[in-house]
Design a protein around this motif. Structure first.
Motif, PDB file in Angstrom:
ATOM      1  N   VAL B 186       0.807  -1.207   0.000  1.00  0.00           N
ATOM      2  CA  VAL B 186       0.000   0.000   0.000  1.00  0.00           C
ATOM      3  C   VAL B 186       0.850   1.272   0.000  1.00  0.00           C
ATOM      4  N   GLN B 188       3.583   2.576  -1.549  1.00  0.00           N
ATOM      5  CA  GLN B 188       4.282   2.075  -2.729  1.00  0.00           C
ATOM      6  C   GLN B 188       5.811   2.140  -2.664  1.00  0.00           C
ATOM      7  N   GLY B 242      -3.326 -10.471   3.025  1.00  0.00           N
ATOM      8  CA  GLY B 242      -3.741  -9.071   2.954  1.00  0.00           C
ATOM      9  C   GLY B 242      -2.605  -8.079   2.799  1.00  0.00           C
ATOM     10  N   GLN B 244      -1.588  -6.656   0.371  1.00  0.00           N
ATOM     11  CA  GLN B 244      -1.918  -5.571  -0.564  1.00  0.00           C
ATOM     12  C   GLN B 244      -2.362  -4.317   0.189  1.00  0.00           C
ATOM     13  N   ALA B 245      -2.932  -4.512   1.385  1.00  0.00           N
ATOM     14  CA  ALA B 245      -3.388  -3.360   2.170  1.00  0.00           C
ATOM     15  C   ALA B 245      -2.499  -3.127   3.381  1.00  0.00           C
ATOM     16  N   GLN B 246      -1.300  -3.717   3.366  1.00  0.00           N
ATOM     17  CA  GLN B 246      -0.389  -3.576   4.502  1.00  0.00           C
ATOM     18  C   GLN B 246       0.466  -2.328   4.320  1.00  0.00           C
ATOM     19  N   THR B 247       0.468  -1.459   5.327  1.00  0.00           N
ATOM     20  CA  THR B 247       1.268  -0.238   5.221  1.00  0.00           C
ATOM     21  C   THR B 247       2.686  -0.499   5.723  1.00  0.00           C
ATOM     22  N   ASP B 250       2.813  -1.074   9.316  1.00  0.00           N
ATOM     23  CA  ASP B 250       2.326  -2.440   9.557  1.00  0.00           C
ATOM     24  C   ASP B 250       3.470  -3.432   9.430  1.00  0.00           C
ATOM     25  N   ASN B 253       5.790  -3.222  12.331  1.00  0.00           N
ATOM     26  CA  ASN B 253       5.211  -3.839  13.523  1.00  0.00           C
ATOM     27  C   ASN B 253       5.186  -5.359  13.423  1.00  0.00           C
TER      28      ASN B 253
END
Lengths: 309, 423
Positions: B186, B188, B242, B244-247, B250, B253
């Motif tokens: 996410v 990029q 998931g 694709q939506a991991q920042t 994130d 952590n």
């Protein structure tokens, strides 16, 4: 009645004096920057010098394949963002208002406040909170769906091209649904009891009463809400920027005019800001909003029947 | 009631006192603009006190902005004339543009500049290298940080080749206790900087490939530039559900909580990870494509510091910058911020083990910088930003490596002709 009527009414200086601060401040921080933005969109670099280039920036924006692709993509996304608001926010707002106006409902004040609270929160907080809720790693959304046996429905929505923009639009609806709710609630309350009683005597009750009597009477309010939503959505930026960053990922699927403007005007990472192209996009945003508002004012507002009681 | 004269004399006294203070102390205050808000405590507790002890007549204030807003905020402040005296410099074009617009002072003749090699200065010099406008502060090295406890538990060893790397990932995947790779799509830049630019130099032969790209002799669609994208595409399988939506936070952590085993890293992570992780950590350089290949690292000149050309305190500013160029600063800075490696020619002793590990790769591996930074990111569409986008698409599995490479090259071709910036 008054015995002496002045032939020459005194000049009402106080009106000018009281208006002056607002006019000055508004001119300084709204009107002047607006016109300077419009003006800047007509300039551009020619051989490294800033020069008047007429409508060349607009030509670039519409006909240079790369700029055009970004612009139309952002515009399309913006319309989709607005569309989701219209089809979700208004019906839910009406429904909530209808429920709240039911005199038999208990804890009305509590619900009203609870639903209204998100509208006063900052975009940053809302964006961050929803990012956490929807996170596939730590979010409560997967667990909650799991608890009702629907875990398979969960997907990393904010990371999917097809879902990200709709998800963000729904988050924005969640945040702002309190405003249509309150306005429609007020409109519903202002319908005189005689009208409702007359309807009941004629045998118009329940849902039929709502659609035949109440809905037409609150249409002007819904119109105002729609135009406010339109202006708000076409100026939107914060929520996308907070959750998806200035590149409005994944693959520009959440890119709206606001984020495109930000990236272009201020630059992003190694991209240098381009004041003139940025102003061009800002001008387009202004024109789109202006056209939308004009359509509403002259096409809809003037034809809308006003009911006077 | 206070009489008018009393009030007047009282306020006059206050005004006098206020006006007199700076005169008496003869102090100059320097304000530093920076995007490193993480470093606030280090500046306030270590660096600034050390400088002020040596130069009591100069006050220094560190006023950082959020990294993503820095460029925009700084440009706006410089235009408006309200920027601080000392400007932290991004590498290459962002700072070069500021210099060309006369926002940054020319520092070519600063005595301290003698402490830096040409390579160190390259990120903050004009294309021909004749003028330098920022003092190089530090570079960051890319590699992989891993959970050493997890590796020991699963009986794994540091991989050196691509094949071994995937074998290790498979082993972790099979065991199931850990997510093999902590990376998300996410944010990029994570896919580009920690992925593509991290492993890529081994394929495009570092500086050689980078220079060839600038000279137009190589293209992103060439095999050696597509291959690392193909490797990146395979990473997706190991990145956990998931992703694709991991920042980026994130990912950090996931790793520091011990849920993921390997973190594609930049050395700047070291300080934070050491603070947060309660397991032993190790690091290995980017794996080479095949046994016996030369190893390459992305040793990216990342941060410099310059002088606002409009600063009224230019003299104090130059004193400060000379101190930044000194061995004393290099030692303090590299140790206060393990993972930011001073670029000074003076040898620096590092106390941090993990940081030492990273810097030791300089001995065996060839160094290069990120290929999208110098010259190639001057136009629109911006190569670096394009690279982020397509690397993230490839990692997320929504675009094939070949399509991504073609799109990146097409964007570059649309405005760049090799040699266009040579006089």
């Amino acid at each position: 009645m008054a015995a002496t009527i002045e032939h020459k009414p005194p000049r009402r200086w106080h009106i000018a004096v009281f208006l002056a601060p607002a006019v000055l401040v508004y001119t300084a921080i709204m009107i002047v920057p607006l016109f300077s933005t419009l003006f800047q969109s007509l300039f551009g670099p020619v051989d490294g010098e800033r020069a008047f280039v007429g409508l060349r920036n607009f030509q670039t924006l519409f006909f240079d394949p790369r700029w055009a692709a970004s612009f139309w993509n952002a515009l399309y996304n913006n319309f989709w963002f607005f569309f989701i608001h219209m089809v979700v926010q208004n019906p839910i707002g009406v429904l909530l208002a209808a429920i709240l106006s039911n005199p038999n409902l208990r804890l009305r004040g509590f619900y009203r406040t609870a639903i209204f609270i998100p509208t006063i929160l900052s975009f940053v907080i809302v964006g961050f909170a929803w990012q956490l809720i929807l996170s596939p790693l730590w979010g409560i959304a997967p667990n909650m769906l799991d608890a009702i046996g629907l875990r398979f429905l969960f997907a990393p929505w904010l990371g999917q091209e097809g879902a990200a923009l709709t998800t963000l639009a729904l988050v924005s609806v969640w945040q702002f649904v309190g405003i249509p709710m309150m306005l429609i609630y007020a409109a519903l309350l202002s319908i005189p009891d005689e009208v409702i009683e007359a309807a009941e005597i004629d045998g118009v009750t329940g849902a039929k009463q709502f659609f035949k009597i109440q809905l037409p009477l609150i249409l002007p309010t819904i119109g105002i809400i729609s135009i406010l939503t339109f202006v708000g959505n076409f100026n939107a930026f914060d929520l996308i920027y907070v959750t998806q960053g200035a590149q409005a990922g994944p693959n520009f699927s959440t890119d709206i005019l606001g984020t495109l403007l930000y990236r272009t005007f201020f630059g992003f990472q190694l991209q240098q800001g381009d004041v003139n192209m940025g102003s061009t996009i800002a001008t387009m945003m202004f024109l789109i909003i202006l056209v939308g508002v004009c359509i509403y004012l002259f096409g809809i507002q003037t034809r809308m029947r006003r009911y006077q009681f | 009631m206070i009489s008018k004269s009393k009030l007047l004399s009282g306020s006059a006294g206050v005004v006098l006192a206020l006006a007199a203070t700076p005169l008496l102390a003869q102090e100059t205050t320097l304000v530093i603009e920076s995007w490193r808000n993480d470093d606030l405590t280090i500046w306030q507790q270590t660096l600034i006190p050390a400088f002020e002890a040596a130069h009591p007549e100069i006050n220094v204030e560190f006023q950082p902005t959020a990294p993503t807003e820095y460029n925009a905020a700084l440009n706006a402040k410089l235009e408006a004339g309200s920027a601080g005296d000392i400007i932290t410099c991004r590498p290459f074009d962002a700072s070069l543009a500021l210099f060309q617009e006369d926002h940054l002072a020319d520092l070519t003749d600063l005595e301290g500049m003698a402490n830096f090699s040409d390579v160190a200065k390259s990120a903050w010099s004009t294309d021909d290298g004749s003028q330098t406008f920022c003092v190089p502060m530090a570079s960051v090295i890319h590699g992989f940080i891993y959970n050493a406890d997890a590796f020991a538990e699963l009986g794994l060893e540091e991989p050196t080749t691509e094949e071994e790397f995937f074998a290790v990932l498979d082993a972790i995947q099979e065991d199931g206790t850990y997510i093999p790779l902590a990376i998300g799509a996410v944010d990029q830049w994570e896919a580009a900087s920690m992925g593509y630019h991290n492993i890529g130099p081994a394929y495009w032969a570092g500086e050689e490939g980078r220079q060839a790209l600038i000279a137009g002799e190589a293209k992103f669609t060439d095999e050696e530039w597509v291959e690392p994208l193909e490797v990146l595409a395979r990473w997706g399988e190991y990145a956990g559900e998931g992703y694709q939506a991991q920042t980026y936070p994130d990912s950090q952590n996931l790793f520091t909580l011990g849920r993921a085993a390997i973190f594609p890293a930049g050395s700047w992570e070291i300080a934070l990870f050491e603070e947060q992780a309660d397991f032993a950590m190790g690091a290995f350089p980017p794996p080479v494509p095949a046994e016996g290949d030369t190893c390459y690292i992305s040793d990216h000149t990342d941060i410099g510091i310059g002088l606002n050309a409009a600063s009224p305190n230019a003299e104090a500013g130059r004193t400060f910058l000379n101190w930044v160029a000194s061995a004393e600063f290099a030692e303090l800075y590299s140790n206060a911020l393990p993972g930011f490696f001073a670029l000074s020619n003076e040898p620096v002793t590092l106390e941090n083990e993990l940081a030492n590990e990273f810097v030791s790769w300089r001995e065996n591996c060839e160094s290069t910088i990120r290929p999208t930074y110098q010259i190639l990111s001057r136009g629109t569409p911006n190569l670096e930003n394009d690279n982020w986008l397509h690397a993230a698409n490839v990692l997320a599995g929504t675009e094939t490596p070949a399509d991504a490479a073609a799109a990146i090259q097409e964007g570059l071709d649309s405005w760049y002709t090799p040699g266009m910036y040579e006089e």
